[in-house]
Scaffold this active site. Structure first.
Site, PDB file in Angstrom:
ATOM      1  N   GLY A   1     -93.816 -13.876  -2.345  1.00 56.41           N
ATOM      2  CA  GLY A   1     -94.933 -14.763  -2.069  1.00 56.41           C
ATOM      3  C   GLY A   1     -94.822 -15.428  -0.717  1.00 56.41           C
TER       4      GLY A   1
ATOM      5  CG  ASP B   1    -102.938  -8.231   9.794  1.00 57.76           C
ATOM      6  OD1 ASP B   1    -102.233  -9.056  10.402  1.00 57.76           O
ATOM      7  OD2 ASP B   1    -102.828  -6.997   9.940  1.00 57.76           O
TER       8      ASP B   1
END
Length: 309
Positions: free
Chosen positions: A226, A253
């Site tokens: 994460g 991104d």
């Protein structure tokens, strides 16, 4: 509108092979070639999420024509600055048997000093019509490390918030302009601050230091674990559900696109981190980088947990 700036745009070509061995002939089973580069991935994901976008930056040569044509086909508005040379090709090889990915990245065109002024004027004009401008990726040859800092200042003066997703000297110099959000990974933040970070506690301390320098959102991506997300002085752990990843390229991104989209829509800092993490995971489910489905994002979002660190 969200403007993305990709100074080293590329054709992203992805090969899928059964087994990729050195010094051997490999047969490609699937191939995708699309406009790429980190900022273009951000633009693509933001558009798929329903946000108005414009992709900008440098393009060159026949590859530059492919990038523009491909974005036209996808319905992604663009306003690039043309330069001499040839835009780069970035190749990713996905090995199905071993579950590995290998990337080969060309350097791209060298940028002459006289190409910088047209770029700056274009960024300033686009920023005047945008809520956020995302600067993503490496600097091409010929660009000074201070360029991102200059562009961030121009964007802010035009009324837009600036986001920076870069590394190395470009990131270090860009911090001086105090972008709204940065997203280094755990290795980049160590290099940025010049000290080891062998634990999540160390990373959290690094995040707090950067927030004290005036960066409101500092997100450190941790891959399958994460992220640690710092916002407005608080650090939170962002935990994501386990997935069967197809291609993780572009997940960072997608995370940036998700966070900017959420902030643009008025979400809380906590929900912006959750939404960004959901977009990053959703991207990894696709073979093509910079692609998510709203169904995947919404499903994963419900399983992302955010807790104070």
């Amino acid at each position: 509108m969200i403007t993305t700036v990709t100074l080293n745009a590329a054709i992203d070509k992805t090969y899928r092979v059964k087994s990729f061995e050195m010094d051997w002939v490999s047969r490609v089973t699937d191939m995708i070639a699309v406009p790429g580069g980190k900022g273009i991935n951000v633009a693509r994901v933001a558009r798929l999420l329903g946000e108005p976008v414009t992709a900008a930056g440098f393009v060159a040569g026949f590859n530059g024509q492919f990038i523009r044509s491909g974005l036209d086909t996808e319905g992604i508005p663009h306003d690039f600055t043309e330069v001499p040379g040839e835009s780069r090709l970035c190749l990713t090889v996905l090995d199905a048997d071993n579950g590995t990915q290998t990337e080969l990245l060309e350097p791209g065109p060298a940028i002459a000093e006289n190409s910088l002024l047209p770029l700056k004027e274009k960024v300033k004009a686009l920023a005047g019509r945008s809520t956020h401008v995302c600067f993503s990726g490496s600097l091409p040859l010929g660009c000074p490390p201070s360029l991102y800092a200059e562009l961030i200042t121009l964007a802010r003066e035009a009324g837009a918030e600036a986001v920076l997703d870069a590394s190395g000297d470009a990131l270090a110099a860009g911090l001086e302009a105090k972008p709204l959000l940065i997203k280094p990974n755990e290795h980049e933040i160590v290099r940025l601050l010049g000290r080891p970070a062998s634990s999540d506690d160390d990373l959290a301390a690094c995040i707090r230091e950067l927030m004290q320098r005036g960066i409101r959102h500092v997100v450190v991506s941790l891959g399958a674990r994460g992220a640690l997300a710092g916002s407005s002085g608080r650090v939170r752990r962002v935990a994501i559900p386990a997935i069967r990843a197809v291609n993780p390229v572009g997940s960072g991104d997608a995370m940036v696109a998700g966070m900017v989209t959420a902030l643009r829509r008025g979400s809380s800092d906590e929900d912006a981190a959750r939404f960004g993490a959901a977009c990053g995971s959703a991207n990894a489910l696709q073979m093509q980088a910079g692609v998510v489905t709203t169904e995947d994002v919404e499903r994963i979002f419900r399983s992302v947990t955010v807790t104070d660190y």
